[in-house]
Design a protein around this motif. Structure first.
Motif, PDB file in Angstrom:
ATOM      1  N   LYS A 217       0.851  -1.183   0.000  1.00 29.19           N
ATOM      2  CA  LYS A 217       0.000   0.000   0.000  1.00 29.19           C
ATOM      3  C   LYS A 217       0.889   1.235   0.000  1.00 29.19           C
ATOM      4  CE  LYS A 217      -3.835   2.180   2.486  1.00 29.19           C
ATOM      5  NZ  LYS A 217      -4.756   2.099   3.663  1.00 29.19           N
ATOM      6  N   ILE A 218       0.638   2.107  -0.938  1.00 29.20           N
ATOM      7  CA  ILE A 218       1.414   3.345  -1.053  1.00 29.20           C
ATOM      8  C   ILE A 218       0.486   4.522  -0.784  1.00 29.20           C
ATOM      9  CG2 ILE A 218       2.784   4.808  -2.585  1.00 29.20           C
ATOM     10  CD1 ILE A 218       3.597   2.279  -4.086  1.00 29.20           C
ATOM     11  N   GLU A 219       0.950   5.453   0.041  1.00 28.98           N
ATOM     12  CA  GLU A 219       0.149   6.614   0.413  1.00 28.98           C
ATOM     13  C   GLU A 219       0.943   7.893   0.214  1.00 28.98           C
ATOM     14  OE1 GLU A 219      -2.904   5.053   3.830  1.00 28.98           O
ATOM     15  OE2 GLU A 219      -0.858   5.526   4.460  1.00 28.98           O
ATOM     16  N   LEU A 220       0.283   8.889  -0.300  1.00 28.24           N
ATOM     17  CA  LEU A 220       0.867  10.213  -0.466  1.00 28.24           C
ATOM     18  C   LEU A 220       0.008  11.215   0.293  1.00 28.24           C
ATOM     19  CD1 LEU A 220       2.839  12.255  -1.804  1.00 28.24           C
ATOM     20  CD2 LEU A 220       1.217  12.371  -3.714  1.00 28.24           C
ATOM     21  N   SER A 307       4.655   7.226   1.819  1.00 36.04           N
ATOM     22  CA  SER A 307       4.864   6.030   2.641  1.00 36.04           C
ATOM     23  C   SER A 307       4.450   4.785   1.875  1.00 36.04           C
ATOM     24  CB  SER A 307       4.064   6.129   3.943  1.00 36.04           C
ATOM     25  OG  SER A 307       2.672   6.195   3.684  1.00 36.04           O
ATOM     26  N   ALA A 308       5.026   3.662   2.276  1.00 34.22           N
ATOM     27  CA  ALA A 308       4.699   2.368   1.686  1.00 34.22           C
ATOM     28  C   ALA A 308       4.706   1.322   2.786  1.00 34.22           C
ATOM     29  CB  ALA A 308       5.704   1.995   0.596  1.00 34.22           C
ATOM     30  N   SER A 309       3.778   0.392   2.711  1.00 34.73           N
ATOM     31  CA  SER A 309       3.707  -0.662   3.724  1.00 34.73           C
ATOM     32  C   SER A 309       3.130  -1.919   3.103  1.00 34.73           C
ATOM     33  CB  SER A 309       2.845  -0.219   4.902  1.00 34.73           C
ATOM     34  OG  SER A 309       1.507   0.022   4.505  1.00 34.73           O
ATOM     35  N   GLY A 310       3.365  -3.050   3.758  1.00 35.41           N
ATOM     36  CA  GLY A 310       2.859  -4.326   3.285  1.00 35.41           C
ATOM     37  C   GLY A 310       3.748  -5.446   3.771  1.00 35.41           C
ATOM     38  N   GLY A 311       3.693  -6.588   3.098  1.00 37.12           N
ATOM     39  CA  GLY A 311       4.568  -7.684   3.460  1.00 37.12           C
ATOM     40  C   GLY A 311       3.869  -9.016   3.504  1.00 37.12           C
ATOM     41  N   THR A 312       4.631  -9.987   3.956  1.00 35.72           N
ATOM     42  CA  THR A 312       4.147 -11.352   4.092  1.00 35.72           C
ATOM     43  C   THR A 312       4.281 -11.771   5.551  1.00 35.72           C
ATOM     44  OG1 THR A 312       6.326 -12.313   3.681  1.00 35.72           O
ATOM     45  CG2 THR A 312       4.953 -11.839   1.756  1.00 35.72           C
ATOM     46  N   ASP A 313       3.912 -13.027   5.849  1.00 34.86           N
ATOM     47  CA  ASP A 313       4.079 -13.518   7.209  1.00 34.86           C
ATOM     48  C   ASP A 313       5.550 -13.543   7.606  1.00 34.86           C
ATOM     49  OD1 ASP A 313       1.373 -13.875   7.452  1.00 34.86           O
ATOM     50  OD2 ASP A 313       1.412 -15.987   6.854  1.00 34.86           O
ATOM     51  N   ALA A 314       6.423 -13.688   6.622  1.00 36.34           N
ATOM     52  CA  ALA A 314       7.853 -13.764   6.917  1.00 36.34           C
ATOM     53  C   ALA A 314       8.488 -12.387   7.102  1.00 36.34           C
ATOM     54  CB  ALA A 314       8.578 -14.522   5.810  1.00 36.34           C
ATOM     55  N   LEU A 315       7.975 -11.386   6.413  1.00 34.63           N
ATOM     56  CA  LEU A 315       8.570 -10.051   6.506  1.00 34.63           C
ATOM     57  C   LEU A 315       7.530  -8.983   6.200  1.00 34.63           C
ATOM     58  CD1 LEU A 315      11.139  -8.331   6.865  1.00 34.63           C
ATOM     59  CD2 LEU A 315      11.468  -8.480   4.381  1.00 34.63           C
ATOM     60  N   ARG A 316       7.390  -8.063   7.133  1.00 34.00           N
ATOM     61  CA  ARG A 316       6.467  -6.938   6.974  1.00 34.00           C
ATOM     62  C   ARG A 316       7.260  -5.638   7.079  1.00 34.00           C
ATOM     63  NH1 ARG A 316       4.922 -10.640  10.226  1.00 34.00           N
ATOM     64  NH2 ARG A 316       5.498  -9.456  12.103  1.00 34.00           N
ATOM     65  N   TYR A 317       6.824  -4.657   6.320  1.00 37.88           N
ATOM     66  CA  TYR A 317       7.580  -3.410   6.288  1.00 37.88           C
ATOM     67  C   TYR A 317       6.640  -2.207   6.292  1.00 37.88           C
ATOM     68  CZ  TYR A 317       6.203  -3.177   1.395  1.00 37.88           C
ATOM     69  OH  TYR A 317       5.468  -3.115   0.244  1.00 37.88           O
ATOM     70  N   ALA A 318       7.158  -1.106   6.793  1.00 35.36           N
ATOM     71  CA  ALA A 318       6.487   0.192   6.716  1.00 35.36           C
ATOM     72  C   ALA A 318       7.579   1.244   6.646  1.00 35.36           C
ATOM     73  CB  ALA A 318       5.592   0.428   7.929  1.00 35.36           C
ATOM     74  N   VAL A 319       7.654   1.937   5.524  1.00 37.24           N
ATOM     75  CA  VAL A 319       8.683   2.959   5.328  1.00 37.24           C
ATOM     76  C   VAL A 319       8.011   4.258   4.891  1.00 37.24           C
ATOM     77  CG1 VAL A 319      10.504   1.318   4.771  1.00 37.24           C
ATOM     78  CG2 VAL A 319       9.089   2.261   2.943  1.00 37.24           C
ATOM     79  N   SER A 320       8.633   5.360   5.240  1.00 37.50           N
ATOM     80  CA  SER A 320       8.100   6.661   4.824  1.00 37.50           C
ATOM     81  C   SER A 320       9.213   7.687   4.807  1.00 37.50           C
ATOM     82  CB  SER A 320       6.989   7.126   5.775  1.00 37.50           C
ATOM     83  OG  SER A 320       7.519   7.463   7.038  1.00 37.50           O
ATOM     84  N   GLY A 321       8.991   8.709   4.027  1.00 36.54           N
ATOM     85  CA  GLY A 321       9.899   9.836   3.983  1.00 36.54           C
ATOM     86  C   GLY A 321       9.097  11.112   3.853  1.00 36.54           C
ATOM     87  N   THR A1003      -4.758  25.861   5.143  1.00 35.08           N
ATOM     88  CA  THR A1003      -4.078  24.897   4.292  1.00 35.08           C
ATOM     89  C   THR A1003      -5.072  24.135   3.427  1.00 35.08           C
ATOM     90  OG1 THR A1003      -4.152  23.231   6.070  1.00 35.08           O
ATOM     91  CG2 THR A1003      -2.146  24.555   5.877  1.00 35.08           C
ATOM     92  N   ILE A1004      -4.576  23.653   2.314  1.00 37.82           N
ATOM     93  CA  ILE A1004      -5.325  22.758   1.439  1.00 37.82           C
ATOM     94  C   ILE A1004      -4.462  21.531   1.233  1.00 37.82           C
ATOM     95  CG2 ILE A1004      -4.411  23.935  -0.616  1.00 37.82           C
ATOM     96  CD1 ILE A1004      -7.032  23.133  -2.038  1.00 37.82           C
ATOM     97  N   GLY A1005      -5.084  20.340   1.319  1.00 37.93           N
ATOM     98  CA  GLY A1005      -4.284  19.129   1.241  1.00 37.93           C
ATOM     99  C   GLY A1005      -4.979  18.004   0.508  1.00 37.93           C
ATOM    100  N   ILE A1006      -4.201  16.952   0.288  1.00 35.86           N
ATOM    101  CA  ILE A1006      -4.719  15.771  -0.402  1.00 35.86           C
ATOM    102  C   ILE A1006      -4.079  14.535   0.194  1.00 35.86           C
ATOM    103  CG2 ILE A1006      -2.951  15.887  -2.225  1.00 35.86           C
ATOM    104  CD1 ILE A1006      -5.130  14.823  -4.156  1.00 35.86           C
ATOM    105  N   ASN A1007      -4.886  13.469   0.331  1.00 33.56           N
ATOM    106  CA  ASN A1007      -4.411  12.149   0.745  1.00 33.56           C
ATOM    107  C   ASN A1007      -4.757  11.157  -0.356  1.00 33.56           C
ATOM    108  OD1 ASN A1007      -6.025  13.103   3.701  1.00 33.56           O
ATOM    109  ND2 ASN A1007      -3.814  13.191   3.455  1.00 33.56           N
ATOM    110  N   LEU A1008      -3.752  10.464  -0.864  1.00 34.62           N
ATOM    111  CA  LEU A1008      -3.950   9.480  -1.922  1.00 34.62           C
ATOM    112  C   LEU A1008      -3.466   8.116  -1.454  1.00 34.62           C
ATOM    113  CD1 LEU A1008      -2.668  11.458  -5.048  1.00 34.62           C
ATOM    114  CD2 LEU A1008      -5.043  11.103  -4.346  1.00 34.62           C
TER     115      LEU A1008
END
Length: 1010
Positions: A217-220, A307-321, A1003-1008
Motif C-alpha cells: 500500500k502506497i500513500e501520499l 509512505s509504503a507498507s505491506g509484506g508477508t508472514d515472513a517479513l512486513r515493512y512500513a517505510v516513509s519519507g 491549508t489545502i491538502g490531499i491524501n492518496l
C-alpha cells in the motif's frame, strides 16, 4: 418493497441503522422503533445492515417481503489493544488510568508536532503552546505541576524507547504526525510505576505505524498553505503616545521640582527625564508606524509525505519519507525538517521473530529573539514598545530607532533591524533506532531482548554585528559557536507469559532487566574584537571564551508486572520496578516503586444481565509510588571550580570545592491514589470515563540556604511536599449514525495544586522574570508559582484622601492607592500578598466530527478557565518612555473630573515619569484573567467516489481544507492567553514577556492511496 424490524441481541429496537442495497447507493435508515422500508429495483439482491457498536450483517432477499434482522454487538471496542509499557493489554482489562488517541484523530489536525495535535484530546493532560515559533516548544503537564526544582514534563517513549529532551523543541518535533499509529497516555501510578523513577510526571507512549501482511500500500499525503498572526494588539498611535509623554514628563517634573512650572522650557528642566521635544508638543502631523506590521508577515507552510507498507508472514515493512517547511510569521524565522522512518518485522523461524525501527531526521532552524525585554533585544517587546512616530527606515535608508535614547524615550532597537541582522541558525540530526529479537520458549512464554541507540547532534551559531546594540549606536560585534553531541543507548531483556487457565482465569506476566546510559558533550566558543562585520563567525574575531561540559548518567532497572483476571469480572494488576541511578547519593542510589490496582467489571455480573441499556460498566482503583529523577547530573557530589591563588609572588591556577556533597540525596517520590469508572451505554454510542486522583510528591529537591560557616551558600536536599488533587471526565458519544453522522468528544479536568510542606513553614521560593524580580512565589498553603506583589485598591482623587490614608505621604492625586497588608501605616515590601494564580481551575476539550456521504467536517476546540497571567510587556505602565496598549491610555487618570475608563476592572494611575509613589511597581494591575476557549482546528474534507478513481488505479483519495487556530474567545489583552512556563522554570509560571505569537493557518491538502 422490503420492510422489517432491526433489533439487538436482547430484542431491543435499534434506531438509526443504515440499510444499503449492496453494490448501489440505494439506502435508508431504521426509525425510532427500529423499523425500516426500502424500495429495490430488482427482485433479488443483498441488503447490508450497519450500526455503530454492532457487527455489519448482510442478508439476501428474493422478492418483496419482510426481513427482520438481529444485529450482534461488536466487542472490538472492548478488545481494543492499548500499549501499557513493556507490553499490551486489552482495553476491557485495564485497571489503571490510561487514555488513547488513534492515528485518525491525530491526523485530522495539520500541525508540525504530535503533541500539538493532542491539545484538548485527553482528560488530565494540559498542553500549552509556549511559543508560536517554528519548532517552538509546547508545555505538557499530566495532572498538574508536581515538582518545584525537578522536571515536570512527562516521559516520552517512542516505539518502546524512553527518549530525552535535547536540541530543537522536544523529542516529538522530529516525528511526522502522519507516521503515528497511536498515542497512549499513562496517568496514574498503576500505569506509570513500570517506568519507576521517571514515571511521576506521567508517560506518553508513541507507537509508529508498522507493516501488515497483505498487498503493498502506497500513500501520499501533502498540504500547503499560509499562516498569519492570530491577533494584533491595539497600541497607541503617535498622537496618543505624544499626549502620554507630555503628561508623564510634566507630572514628573512638578513632583520632583515643586517650584517648577508646567510651562518651563527644556533649559529649566533637569535632564532628559523631563525634557519634552517639539514633536511631542505639536504631534498633529506625526505619522504613525505600525511596528507590528513591520515584523509580522504572511508565511507559507508545506508538507510532503510518501509512505509504503505491506509484506508477508515472513517479513512486513512500513517505510516513509517526508519534508516539512514552515516559515515563521515573524520575518527571518523558519524551519525545515527532513524525516525518514523504516519499521521491519518478520519471522526468522517459527519461534524466532525480529524487528527493527529506524527514525532519522534532520532539522534546520532560523530563530529570532522574540521573547524578552527590549534591553535584551526582545523583538516583540521592541515592536510594541517603540515610539510609533519613528519610521522603520529613515529617508537615507538607515534604520529608525531610539538608540541612543532619543527624545527622552527608552533605548529600543529597531525590531526589523534585529530580525534582519541578528543571525542565530541551528541544526539537529537525530536518529532513533531500536532492534529486537523475540523467542517463543514454550507456548505462551516469550523471551525478548532489544538494543537501541538515540544519537543526537545539535549545533548552533550566533552572530551579533557591531551595528546591533541595545544601548548605543554601535557596539562590539560578538559571535558564538556551540556543538552538542548526545549519545543514549538502551538495552532491555524481558520475559513475558500469558495463559488462560480454564474459562475463569487469565494470567499475564512480564518481568525483565533494563540498562540505559546517556552521554552528553557540549562545547561552546565565543569571540570578540572583530575588525568589521564581514566575517560572521568566530574565525573573524579573537577567541575570548570557551567552555566544555561532559556529563554521563546511568540507569539500571529490574521490573515486573502481573495482570490477573477472574471470570472476566475481577481484575488485579501489580507492578514493581527497582531503579539504580548514578544521579543520586551513594546511600540512596536504588529505589523501589510498587503499585497495585483492581477492577470490577460490574456489567458481567448476573444481576446486570437484565439491564440492557448498559453495555459495559467497570470500577477501578489504584495506588502506587513513582519517582522523579529529573534533577540534572552530579547534584549529590561536591563539584570543583577553577580559582586562582598566590604562591610567593606568582598567581597560580587551582581548583576549589564549588558545592556541598550529599550522600543521602534521593529522587522525589510520588504516591498517587486513583479511583475511576468506565461506562458504555446505548450499544456503545455513549462512553464515559471518570477518575478522581490524589497525588502527593514528597522529598522534593530544594536548593536551601546553608550557614556561611560551611563555606557554601546553599545545598540540595530532599524536603517538602506538593499535592495535586482533581477530577477527570471524558465523554465520547455518537450522536447520529447513518447517512449523516455526528460524534462528539468532550473532556474536562479540575485540578487543585497545593504546597503542603517546605524546609521551613514560612519558607518562600521566589521565581523571577525580568524586568521584575520575585514576581512569583512558592509557599506552604498556596499553589506553586502564585503571583506575589502589591495590590492596587484604587486611585487617590484628592489630597484629602491621601492625608486620610496616612500610608502614602509621597502620593499625589492620580496616584495608585496600595493595600496596607500588615496595617503598619506604611507601604513597603512587607505589604506584598498573593495577587493571582497561573494555574487554571479547570481545562477542557470539546471536539465534534460530522459526516455526510463523502464529506466530513471536524472541529477541535479546547480551553482553560480561571488562570491568571502577568503581562510583563506593559509593566512599565504609563511612564511615557515606551509605547503602550491603548487599553492603558484610556484607563489612566487625568483629573478628578476625568479619572479614566475602567478596563477589566482596573483603573490605572496618572501618567508620570520618575514618580515617588511607585505607580509602576509590580502589582495586581498587571495580573489579567487569561481564561479562553480556542477553536483549534476546522477541517472540511471530501472522499472522492471510488468509481471515479478506478481509471487511475487509485484506491482512495481525499481532499481537504483546514484552518488552525481559527479564533480564540478571551478577554486577555496580550497576544495569547496560553502562556506556559517561563524559561522552563515552574516557579515562574504564567509570565507573558512577548512570547512569539501563535499563528492562524489556512491549508489545502490531499491524501492518496494506491
Amino acid at each position: 418493497m422490503i420492510t422489517g424490524k432491526i433489533s439487538d441481541e436482547k430484542g431491543d429496537a435499534l434506531p438509526g441503522v443504515t440499510v444499503l442495497l449492496k453494490g448501489t447507493s440505494i439506502g435508508t435508515a431504521s426509525n425510532t422503533e427500529g423499523k425500516y422500508s426500502i424500495s429495490v429495483p430488482n427482485s433479488s439482491g443483498v441488503l447490508v445492515f450497519s450500526f455503530i457498536g454492532n457487527l455489519t450483517k448482510e442478508v439476501s432477499f428474493n422478492g418483496a417481503g419482510v426481513q427482520d434482522v438481529t444485529l450482534q454487538a461488536d466487542t472490538k471496542a472492548l478488545e481494543e489493544v492499548v500499549v501499557v509499557g513493556y507490553g499490551e493489554q486489552e482495553k476491557k482489562d485495564l485497571t489503571g488510568a490510561i487514555s488513547s488517541v488513534a492515528a485518525k484523530d491525530i491526523q485530522k489536525i495539520q500541525v508540525s508536532s504530535v503533541d500539538q495535535a493532542l491539545q484538548g484530546q485527553v482528560a488530565g493532560v494540559q498542553i500549552s503552546t509556549t511559543s508560536g515559533a517554528p519548532g517552538g516548544n509546547v508545555n505538557v503537564l499530566i495532572r498538574g505541576v508536581s515538582s518545584i526544582n525537578g522536571g515536570v514534563q512527562p516521559l516520552f517513549v517512542i516505539d518502546g524507547y524512553p527518549v530525552s529532551n535535547v536540541g530543537i523543541g522536544n523529542p516529538l518535533n522530529t516525528i511526522n504526525p502522519n507516521d503515528i499509529e497511536s498515542v497512549d497516555v499513562l496517568k496514574d501510578a498503576s500505569a506509570t510505576a513500570i517506568y519507576g523513577s521517571r514515571g511521576s510526571n506521567g508517560v506518553i507512549i508513541i507507537t509508529t505505524k508498522r507493516g501488515k501482511t497483505g498487498a503493498s500500500k502506497i500513500e501520499l499525503d501533502s498540504y500547503m498553505g499560509f499562516q498569519e498572526v492570530g491577533k494584533k494588539l491595539d497600541l497607541m498611535n503617535a498622537q496618543e503616545f505624544a499626549s502620554m509623554v507630555v503628561d508623564a514628563r510634566n507630572a514628573g517634573y512638578l513632583d520632583n521640582f515643586p517650584n517648577g512650572n508646567i510651562n518651563d522650557d527644556n533649559t529649566k528642566r533637569s535632564g532628559v527625564n523631563f525634557d519634552i521635544s517639539d514633536k511631542f508638543k505639536n504631534p498633529a502631523g506625526l505619522p504613525t508606524t505600525d511596528w507590528q506590521d513591520a515584523i509580522f508577515r504572511r508565511a507559507p507552510i508545506r508538507n510532503y509525505q510518501l509512505s509504503a507498507s505491506g509484506g508477508t508472514d515472513a517479513l512486513r515493512y512500513a517505510v516513509s519519507g517526508g519534508y516539512f517547511q514552515q516559515e515563521g510569521i515573524i520575518i527571518n524565522s523558519g524551519l525545515k525538517r527532513y524525516n525518514f522512518r523504516a519499521n521491519l518485522d518478520g519471522q526468522l523461524t517459527k519461534k524466532l521473530a525480529f524487528g527493527v525501527s529506524l527514525l532519522p531526521s534532520y532539522t534546520q532552524l532560523r530563530e529570532v529573539p522574540a521573547t524578552g525585554h527590549y534591553g535584551a533585544l526582545g523583538l516583540i517587546a521592541s515592536a510594541t514598545g517603540m515610539d510609533p512616530s519613528v519610521p522603520v527606515y529613515n529617508p537615507d535608508g538607515t534604520y529608525g530607532n531610539t538608540i541612543p535614547p532619543v527624545d527622552g524615550n527608552a533605548a529600543i532597537q529597531n525590531p526589523v533591524k534585529i530580525a534582519n541582522e541578528l543571525q542565530n541558525p541551528s541544526s539537529q540530526f537525530r536518529i532513533l533506532s531500536n532492534a529486537y529479537l523475540e523467542y517463543t520458549l514454550v507456548p505462551n512464554l516469550k523471551l525478548r531482548t532489544s538494543f537501541g541507540v538515540d544519537l543526537n547532534y545539535f549545533k548552533s551559531n550566533l552572530w551579533n554585528p557591531s551595528t546591533l546594540s541595545s544601548a548605543a549606536a554601535t557596539g562590539p560585534a560578538t559571535a558564538r559557536a556551540s556543538n552538542t553531541e548526545n549519545t543514549n543507548w538502551l538495552t532491555e531483556t524481558t520475559l513475558s507469559y500469558k495463559k488462560a487457565f480454564g474459562e475463569n482465569h487469565l494470567l499475564n506476566f512480564v518481568g525483565g532487566f533494563t540498562a540505559q546510559r546517556a552521554y552528553n558533550n557540549s562545547v561552546t566558543t565565543t569571540a570578540g574584537n572583530f575588525p568589521d562585520d564581514l566575517i560572521t563567525n568566530i574565525n573573524g574575531g579573537i577567541i575570548n571564551g570557551g567552555s566544555q561540559n561532559i556529563e554521563v548518567n546511568n540507569l539500571v532497572s529490574l521490573l515486573a508486572r502481573a495482570n490477573y483476571s477472574y471470570q472476566d469480572k475481577y481484575l488485579l494488576t501489580a507492578t514493581v520496578r527497582s531503579d539504580g541511578s548514578s544521579r543520586f547519593g551513594r546511600n540512596n542510589r536504588w529505589g523501589t516503586f510498587p503499585s497495585a490496582s483492581v477492577g470490577w467489571r460490574i456489567s458481567n455480573e448476573e444481576f446486570m444481565k437484565n439491564i440492557r441499556f448498559i453495555n459495559d460498566l467497570k470500577l477501578r482503583a489504584s495506588y502506587g509510588v513513582t519517582g522523579n529523577n529529573a534533577i540534572g547530573n552530579y547534584r549529590a557530589i561536591s563539584l570543583l571550580s577553577s580559582n586562582n591563588y598566590v604562591i610567593g609572588d606568582a598567581v597560580v591556577p587551582g581548583l576549589v570545592p564549588a558545592s556541598l556533597s550529599n550522600n543521602n540525596l534521593s529522587w522525589e517520590s510520588q504516591s498517587q491514589l486513583d479511583i475511576g469508572i468506565d461506562l458504555s451505554v446505548a450499544n456503545g454510542r455513549v462512553n464515559i470515563t471518570s477518575d478522581f486522583y490524589d497525588k502527593r510528591n514528597k522529598d522534593m529537591l530544594f536548593n536551601i540556604q546553608t550557614p556561611s560557616a560551611t563555606g557554601f551558600t546553599n545545598a540540595f536536599v530532599n524536603v517538602g511536599e506538593v499535592q495535586n488533587k482533581g477530577i477527570e471526565l471524558g465523554i465520547n458519544t455518537r450522536n447520529l449514525v447513518g447517512e449523516f453522522g455526528w460524534s462528539t468528544n468532550f473532556n474536562i479536568t479540575f485540578n487543585q495544586n497545593k504546597v503542603l510542606a517546605m524546609n521551613e513553614e514560612t519558607a518562600r521560593i521566589f521565581g523571577s522574570t525580568a524586568p521584575r524580580a520575585n514576581s512569583n512565589v512558592t509557599q506552604v498553603g498556596d499553589a506553586i508559582g502564585v503571583f506575589y506583589g502589591r495590590r492596587a485598591i484604587g486611585i487617590f482623587n484628592s489630597a484629602q484622601e491621601i492625608v486620610e490614608s496616612g500610608a502614602q505621604p509621597n502620593a499625589k492625586p492620580g496616584d495608585i492607592r496600595w493595600k496596607d497588608v500588615n496595617q503598619d501605616g506604611k507601604i513597603d515590601d512587607n505589604d506584598r500578598e498573593v495577587i493571582g494564580n497561573p494555574n487554571p481551575d479547570f481545562f477542557f476539550g470539546f471536539n465534534n466530527s460530522f459526516s455526510y456521504k463523502g464529506f466530513s467536517l471536524d472541529i477541535t476546540t479546547s480551553g482553560m478557565y480561571g488562570q491568571d497571567v502577568y503581562n510583563a510587556m506593559f509593566a512599565v505602565n504609563n511612564s511615557g518612555v515606551q509605547n503602550n496598549l491603548k487599553f492603558i491610555d484610556e484607563a489612566r487618570w487625568r483629573s478628578p473630573e476625568n479619572p479614566g475608563k475602567s478596563q477589566d476592572g482596573k483603573m490605572f494611575g496618572r501618567a508620570i515619569r520618575g514618580g515617588l509613589n511607585g505607580n509602576t511597581s509590580y502589582s495586581s494591575l498587571y495580573i489579567f484573567d487569561a481564561s479562553y476557549w480556542r477553536i483549534r482546528n476546522v477541517t472540511l474534507g471530501y472522499n472522492l467516489p471510488s468509481a471515479l478513481l478506478k481509471n487511475w488505479k487509485i484506491q482512495n483519495a481525499r481532499v481537504y481544507l483546514a484552518v488552525n487556530n481559527l479564533y480564540t474567545f478571551t478577554d486577555y489583552i496580550g497576544y495569547d492567553p496560553e502562556v506556559g512556563i517561563a524559561d522552563s522554570n515552574q516557579t515562574a509560571l504564567g509570565v507573558d514577556f512577548g512570547t512569539y505569537p501563535i499563528n492562524r493557518s489556512f491549508t489545502i491538502g490531499i491524501n492518496l492511496g494506491f
